[in-house]
Enzyme design. Structure first.
Site, short mmCIF file in Angstrom:
data_model
loop_
_atom_site.label_atom_id
_atom_site.label_comp_id
_atom_site.label_asym_id
_atom_site.label_seq_id
_atom_site.Cartn_x
_atom_site.Cartn_y
_atom_site.Cartn_z
N GLY A 1 4.01 2.31 -5.97
CA GLY A 1 4.78 1.11 -5.74
C GLY A 1 3.96 -0.02 -5.16
O GLY A 1 2.78 0.11 -4.90
N THR A 2 4.65 -1.14 -5.01
CA THR A 2 4.01 -2.33 -4.47
C THR A 2 4.79 -2.76 -3.24
O THR A 2 6.02 -2.72 -3.25
CB THR A 2 4.02 -3.44 -5.52
OG1 THR A 2 3.48 -2.92 -6.72
CG2 THR A 2 3.20 -4.64 -5.06
N VAL A 3 4.08 -3.18 -2.22
CA VAL A 3 4.75 -3.62 -1.01
C VAL A 3 4.61 -5.13 -0.87
O VAL A 3 3.51 -5.67 -0.99
CB VAL A 3 4.17 -2.92 0.24
CG1 VAL A 3 4.95 -3.32 1.48
CG2 VAL A 3 4.20 -1.42 0.06
N GLY B 1 0.09 0.34 -4.48
CA GLY B 1 -0.28 1.74 -4.52
C GLY B 1 0.16 2.39 -5.79
O GLY B 1 0.73 1.75 -6.67
N GLY B 2 -0.16 3.68 -5.88
CA GLY B 2 0.16 4.41 -7.10
C GLY B 2 1.65 4.48 -7.34
O GLY B 2 2.09 4.48 -8.48
N ASP C 1 3.42 13.34 2.90
CA ASP C 1 2.20 12.60 2.56
C ASP C 1 1.57 12.04 3.84
O ASP C 1 1.35 10.85 3.97
CB ASP C 1 2.54 11.47 1.58
CG ASP C 1 1.29 10.92 0.91
OD1 ASP C 1 0.22 11.55 1.04
OD2 ASP C 1 1.39 9.86 0.27
N LYS D 1 9.36 -2.43 -0.13
CA LYS D 1 8.62 -1.55 -1.03
C LYS D 1 9.39 -1.41 -2.34
O LYS D 1 10.56 -1.03 -2.34
CB LYS D 1 8.42 -0.18 -0.40
CG LYS D 1 7.69 0.75 -1.34
CD LYS D 1 7.11 1.95 -0.64
CE LYS D 1 6.35 2.81 -1.66
NZ LYS D 1 5.61 3.88 -1.02
#
Ligand SMILES: *[C@@H]1O[C@H](CO)[C@@H](O)[C@H](O)[C@H]1NC(C)=O
Ligand SMILES: *[C@@H]1O[C@H](CO)[C@@H](O)[C@H](O)[C@H]1NC(C)=O
Ligand SMILES: *[C@@H]1O[C@H](CO)[C@@H](O)[C@H](O)[C@H]1NC(C)=O
Ligand SMILES: *[C@@H]1O[C@H](CO)[C@@H](O)[C@H](O)[C@H]1NC(C)=O
Ligand SMILES: *[C@@H]1O[C@H](CO)[C@@H](O)[C@H](O)[C@H]1NC(C)=O
Ligand SMILES: *[C@@H]1O[C@H](CO)[C@@H](O)[C@H](O)[C@H]1NC(C)=O
Ligand SMILES: *[C@@H]1O[C@H](CO)[C@@H](O)[C@H](O)[C@H]1NC(C)=O
Ligand SMILES: *[C@@H]1O[C@H](CO)[C@@H](O)[C@H](O)[C@H]1NC(C)=O
Ligand SMILES: *[C@@H]1O[C@H](CO)[C@@H](O)[C@H](O)[C@H]1NC(C)=O
Length: 759
Positions: free
Chosen positions: A438-440, A435-436, A555, A456
């Site tokens: 971060g990365t999971v 995602g904008g 969010d 995350k």
């Protein structure tokens, strides 16, 4: 046709056998005749050549008609003799075949042969070529013995002149000249011109043809050879031919048995069998390191390899070469050591120098190794210091203290190594969402018996987020609600903290509604939709009421609502979550949220409140009602946002048009209108007019019960069966994230965070 024969010594008798004693020529033998050296075993006159019972080594030295001395082997003129190579070069006669205009016939021999069977010569096949010169000639070369076409060897070549202009000096390739190889081992041969090809028709420019067996390197074709008689004149009618000679017809082994007949008499000589095979005799050769005539006693002399005038100096150090019998040594001069063959000699002092040099260099090496070790230890310490610094910055100490004081807190502080190990060094293959912010990654924690978690890894964090991180982690870690994804721990010793969550296997609500595939949203019953909405609302209401100041999600969107095994909603991703600010200084300056869900009031005031979450939740309700996306870039301006689309439709009393057709058929319009009304309230422009999350949850609970079919709401098991398929987690790629601080709209797939299995 004339068929004259040249028959060599058909009736000749070998010279009388010599004495049985060691065969050595007299001192008085002629060793040179004219320009020709005559080395033993060749010789002129009895006792001067090796007796082998044939004519091989018998030479004569006659003064020819022109007054010059010439050497002959019987009738064949000798060019030169080589003992080392075992070769004899003789003159091979060029045979012309010419058109005679006055007789209108061909003059010369069309057919002739050489027979060398009275000697032990073989025609060298590597060095000689059968050569024909002419403009309309075909000539053959045949072995003497056997039947033509059967066991008799035969070859030939044809020389033509398609145009005089195409004759080329030096090129014997068929135009005016041709050459062909011959087989090995011949000791005689026959040559014949094919009479069908004659020069009668072209006598004007090329009267003669020629054939000759010749040493290839001694023949150089000239264009004038075919048009004039230059070929005969320039070469005196003859060209060299290379013969190989050998002694007798025994092998070395056989010859050695009769010492009085054995020719290799010199010390340091050896016997070599003829290359033409058994029964063809042998040769003598000086041993390696010796040179000379092996057929003479003491003929093989040591070679002085150190003689620079004859050889390349064999040692690497000048003046160190010492000749030895059959060899040489390269010996370093006194008081020096080294390798004079291919190295250097050094005096002992410089040896010491070498030792010092070696000592110094090994010292330097040890120094470098030590320095690198020290550096590495230092770097490791520095690394640890950086980690400690990050840990401190992120409020890790506070968190650590709190965790010690509060027993029973199930929150883990992971080390960087543990998480690297869990994700196989953050291998791309373990990515389950990008995602904008971060990365999971999916990870397996070894120390927790291989518990599956979602890690995350944020891309960046604001200063405030960094500072408050430990505190926030402490608060979030205590949140324990069945509809909120459990946060298991975090890693604070990296620049941007990493979060470790329970792994939720069934993907996002976004995917369920819009994802297509087997689990198509169109198949979700209305009651299930209201159920999921109710659960999510309960989660948010819990967040808002659990702490003071309230925790604001910040969010809320369908891609942040995860679904577990039995499709229970789990609110996730507190990437943007924040404790509600208590004073103006803490107003959020970095707006994080997702286009289509963002509270317009928050956009205006920059003040994030719990009512912002209510607005976003309203949009989630709309998605559940309409199965449309929160933001549709393809639509017209006012229709882009689902919220405005919906409000417009409600205002024009067109609610029915916008609702998902499936639920229209499934549920009474009355209930649908009530859900729509709730959504409308959530979307109020003024936050104050919106209901609280608690109220929303209660209303949804009421509607959920209302929406139950007479036969009851499908239980979760039925829903799983209904949705079926293999749930998968995939990034949702069409979300748009908005950052008011940069005003950049970027496509992103910020979706969810994951997760870890129950302990
Ligand atoms: C070898 O040469 C000798 C004498 O020249 C002759 O008598 C003998 O038959 C030859 N042997 C062979 C196998 O050709
Ligand atoms: C050379 O001279 C010898 C005797 O003087 C004679 O027998 C021999 O035939 C001559 N050879 C040639 C090729 O003239
Ligand atoms: C041609 O043949 C005749 C008779 O044999 C001979 O006299 C004459 O010299 C020959 N001419 C040439 C050029 O060889
Ligand atoms: C080969 O030629 C030599 C010399 O002409 C002759 O003595 C011998 O008998 C011949 N051998 C055969 C098989 O024709
Ligand atoms: C061949 O060489 C001769 C000199 O050796 C020369 O005069 C002549 O022109 C050359 N011919 C060709 C075709 O090159
Ligand atoms: C030259 O060859 C042609 C054709 O093969 C033949 O007719 C002619 O008689 C030959 N001439 C001579 C002089 O051999
Ligand atoms: C050995 O060689 C000599 C000289 O050639 C000869 O007379 C004698 O017969 C040979 N002896 C044997 C056993 O071949
Ligand atoms: C003779 O000896 C030299 C050097 O020892 C070697 O190069 C050569 O090949 C030998 N000749 C034969 C025919 O074996
Ligand atoms: C140098 O000479 C030594 C002794 O002769 C030998 O063992 C070694 O292989 C040689 N090295 C080279 C590179 O020729």
């Amino acid at each position: 046709m004339l068929l004259p024969l040249i028959i060599l010594a058909l009736s000749a008798r070998p010279p009388a056998a010599a004495t049985a004693t060691a065969m050595q020529p007299s001192e008085n033998c002629l060793r040179r005749c004219g320009d020709v050296e005559i080395p033993y075993p060749f010789g002129v006159g009895s006792g001067c050549h090796l007796e082998t019972g044939d004519w091989t080594f018998v030479l004569s030295c006659n003064r020819s008609a022109d007054g010059r001395l010439r050497v002959y082997n019987y009738e064949i003129e000798v060019v030169d003799v080589s003992v080392r190579r075992g070769q004899l070069r003789i003159y091979s006669v060029i045979n012309p075949w010419c058109y005679n205009g006055s007789t209108s016939a061909m003059n010369g021999q069309s057919n002739w042969w050489y027979d060398m069977s009275i000697t032990n010569f073989r025609i060298n096949d590597a060095l000689n070529r059968f050569t024909v010169v002419g403009c309309n000639s075909l000539a053959y070369i045949l072995s003497l013995n056997g039947t033509a076409g059967a066991d008799r060897y035969m070859t030939g070549c044809m020389a033509m002149c398609p145009g005089v202009g195409r004759l080329e000096n030096g090129s014997c390739a068929g135009v005016g000249c041709c050459q062909t190889a011959i087989p090995g081992g011949l000791n005689g041969y026959q040559v014949s011109f094919d009479e069908k090809f004659n020069t009668s028709a072209i006598a004007g420019f090329s009267r003669c043809s020629y054939a000759v067996l010749v040493e290839a390197s001694a023949f150089d074709f000239r264009a004038s050879y075919v048009t004039t008689d230059e070929f005969m004149v320039a070469n005196g009618g003859q060209l060299p031919l290379v013969l190989d000679w050998a002694i007798g017809n025994k092998t070395c082994e056989e010859a050695k048995r009769n010492a009085s007949a054995y020719a290799c008499v010199s010390a340091n000589s050896e016997c070599v069998d003829s290359k033409y095979g058994r029964g063809r005799g042998y040769l003598c050769n000086c041993s390696a390191g010796y040179d000379g005539n092996p057929y003479l006693l003491d003929g093989c002399q040591d070679i002085n390899e150190c003689d620079e005038s004859r050889f390349r100096y064999p040692c690497s150090v000048p003046g160190t070469c010492i000749n030895t019998p059959g060899g040489f040594t390269c010996t370093c001069p006194d008081k020096t050591t080294g390798n004079a063959y291919n190295g250097t000699c050094g005096d002992n002092k410089s040896q010491l120098g070498w030792k010092i040099a070696i000592g110094i260099s090994s010292g330097v090496v040890i120094l470098i190794v030590t320095a690198s070790c020290v550096y590495m230890i230092h770097a490791k310490r520095r690394m640890a210091k950086i980690k400690r610094e990050h840990f401190r910055q992120h409020g890790g100490l506070l968190l650590f203290e709190e965790m010690k004081s509060r027993q029973g807190l199930s929150f883990t502080l992971f080390t960087q190594e543990e998480l690297e190990q869990a994700t196989n060094r953050f291998d791309e293959r373990n990515v389950i969402g990008k995602g904008g912010n971060g990365t999971v990654y999916r990870g397996t924690i070894a120390k927790d018996n291989g518990a599956v978690v979602a890690i995350k890894r944020c891309r960046l964090a604001t200063e405030r987020q960094k500072k408050e991180f430990g505190k926030e982690m402490l608060i979030l870690s205590q949140i324990n609600h069945r509809n909120i994804v459990k946060l298991y721990g975090c890693c604070l010793e990296v620049e941007v903290p990493m979060l470790v969550y329970k792994y939720i296997p069934n993907g996002t609500l976004y995917r369920l509604i819009h994802g297509g595939g087997v689990a198509s949203a169109r198949r979700i019953p209305f009651a299930a939709r209201v159920g999921i909405a109710h659960q999510a609302a309960e989660a948010l209401a819990y967040l808002h009421s659990w702490a003071s100041p309230p925790i604001i999600h910040g969010d809320v969107k369908t891609s942040n609502i995860l679904l577990d095994e039995d499709y229970t909603a789990k609110v996730s991703d507190f990437g943007a979550s924040t404790l509600a600010p208590t004073d103006a200084a803490q107003f959020v300056t970095f707006v994080q949220g997702t286009c289509g869900y963002l509270d317009p009031e928050y956009m205006r005031t920059c003040r994030l409140t719990d009512k912002s979450d209510v607005y976003s939740f309203g949009v989630v309700l709309l998605e559940l009602l309409t199965c449309r996306k929160a933001l549709n870039l393809e639509e017209l301006e006012e229709e882009k946002y689902l919220s405005s689309q919906f409000l417009l439709a409600v205002g024009e009393d067109r609610l029915g048009e916008i609702l998902d057709p499936q639920i229209k058929g499934e549920q009474s319009m009355e209930v649908l209108e009530q859900v729509a009304e709730l959504a409308k309230q959530c979307l109020e422009i003024s936050g104050e007019k919106r209901p609280s999350m608690r109220e929303v949850a209660e209303e949804l609970d009421r509607l959920r019960k209302l929406s139950l079919h007479p036969w009851g709401q499908p239980n979760s098991g039925e829903l799983v069966a209904l949705l079926g398929g293999s749930p998968s987690i995939a990034a949702d790629s069409d979300q748009i994230e908005l950052s008011t601080s940069t005003r950049n709209i970027s496509f992103s797939d910020t979706a969810y965070i994951g997760i870890r299995s129950p302990r």
